[in-house]
Design an enzyme around this catalytic site. Structure first.
Site, PDB file in Angstrom:
ATOM      1  N   SER A 193      -5.276  -0.804   3.686  1.00 18.75           N
ATOM      2  CA  SER A 193      -4.346   0.255   4.093  1.00 18.75           C
ATOM      3  C   SER A 193      -5.149   1.417   4.653  1.00 18.75           C
ATOM      4  O   SER A 193      -6.336   1.563   4.336  1.00 18.75           O
ATOM      5  CB  SER A 193      -3.526   0.721   2.882  1.00 18.75           C
ATOM      6  OG  SER A 193      -2.723   1.836   3.223  1.00 18.75           O
TER       7      SER A 193
ATOM      8  N   TYR B 181      -2.482   3.141  -5.972  1.00 13.99           N
ATOM      9  CA  TYR B 181      -2.482   2.241  -4.815  1.00 13.99           C
ATOM     10  C   TYR B 181      -3.702   2.497  -3.946  1.00 13.99           C
ATOM     11  O   TYR B 181      -4.422   1.568  -3.549  1.00 13.99           O
ATOM     12  CB  TYR B 181      -1.192   2.468  -4.018  1.00 13.99           C
ATOM     13  CG  TYR B 181      -1.069   1.650  -2.757  1.00 13.99           C
ATOM     14  CD1 TYR B 181      -0.948   0.268  -2.810  1.00 13.99           C
ATOM     15  CD2 TYR B 181      -1.038   2.265  -1.504  1.00 13.99           C
ATOM     16  CE1 TYR B 181      -0.818  -0.487  -1.650  1.00 13.99           C
ATOM     17  CE2 TYR B 181      -0.903   1.527  -0.344  1.00 13.99           C
ATOM     18  CZ  TYR B 181      -0.792   0.153  -0.419  1.00 13.99           C
ATOM     19  OH  TYR B 181      -0.659  -0.589   0.733  1.00 13.99           O
TER      20      TYR B 181
END
Length: 264
Positions: free
Chosen positions: A140, A153
């Site tokens: 990401s 995350y």
């Protein structure tokens, strides 16, 4: 790289990026192994592929990472080998660090990090013996920069970068490639399924996710990067990609920008 006749294993293949990847590769004469927890959804994706006879499904749970060595043995038998592993499975988060249970931190790390590296380590001896292979990892943009509501995350994605950068250096002599793909906002169910502080799903679509790239557009850019054996690629909107370079050259400026993001 030409994908024709390659054997490709995709995790997180029942929806979103993984599903779009399966459907696109099925048009390119690829043998596919599709994995996620949901066998029913995997079967639906298989039947939507151009040639379902070239698609096998292998349900697995990344959180149960001690089972992944056995799953890898099963996967290798399905088409008598594997050429490419897309480590795409994972889960996101939407909660302030102060409100996030340590159990949620652990679950996210178990799925996103330990599950991914356990599968990679299970397949690695086969790639080394064959002296060829390619790991593609969906991380990401927040694997490069941390943003509010995504501390756990972001940490799990940063960890993937550390592991796979090290692995790439170790296995270069074995002709094994590693591509780290860093999405910005992509229109999937990732925010719907994101864990809140107590571990329950958010069950709400973020506006930024809703307005992000389509999975199909993302996949076309990803496969282009894989064909060119890119080591790391950022795929998203202008602002998301810009943030990576601002972090690199003007870190204090990015910190100021990040603090202004909404956190409620």
């Amino acid at each position: 790289m030409n994908f024709t006749n390659k054997i490709v294993w995709i995790t997180g293949a029942s929806s979103g990026i993984g599903k779009a990847l399966a459907l696109e590769l099925s048009k390119q004469n690829v043998k596919l192994i599709l994995s996620s927890r949901n066998k029913t959804k995997l079967t639906i994706v298989k039947n939507e592929c151009k040639n379902p006879l070239n698609v096998k499904i292998l349900p697995l749970d990344l959180e149960n990472y001690t089972s992944l060595f056995t799953k890898t043995t099963e996967a290798l038998k399905l088409f008598n080998g594997i050429d490419i592993l897309f480590n795409n499975g994972g889960i996101s988060q939407r909660s302030l660090a102060k409100d996030t249970s340590i159990d949620v931190d652990k679950r996210i790390m178990d799925i996103n990090y330990l599950g991914t590296i356990a599968l990679t380590k299970a397949l690695l001896p086969y790639f080394i013996e064959k002296n060829q292979g390619h790991f593609i990892v969906t991380t990401s943009i927040v694997g490069k920069i941390g943003t509010p509501l995504r501390s756990s995350y972001s940490a799990s994605k940063h960890a993937l970068h550390g592991f796979f950068d090290s692995l790439r250096a170790e296995v270069h002599k074995n002709n094994i490639k590693v591509t780290l793909a860093c999405p910005g906002f992509v229109k999937t169910n990732v925010s719907l399924n994101a864990l809140t502080g107590d571990g329950t799903p958010q069950e709400k679509m973020d506006d930024a996710t809703k307005n992000g790239l389509t999975s199909e557009h993302f996949i076309k850019l990803l496969l282009k990067a894989v064909k060119h054996e890119k080591e790391e690629v950022y795929i998203g909107g202008f602002k998301e990609k810009l943030a990576v370079y601002v972090k690199r050259f003007f870190p204090k400026l990015l910190s100021t920008m990040i603090r202004k993001l909404a956190v409620t």
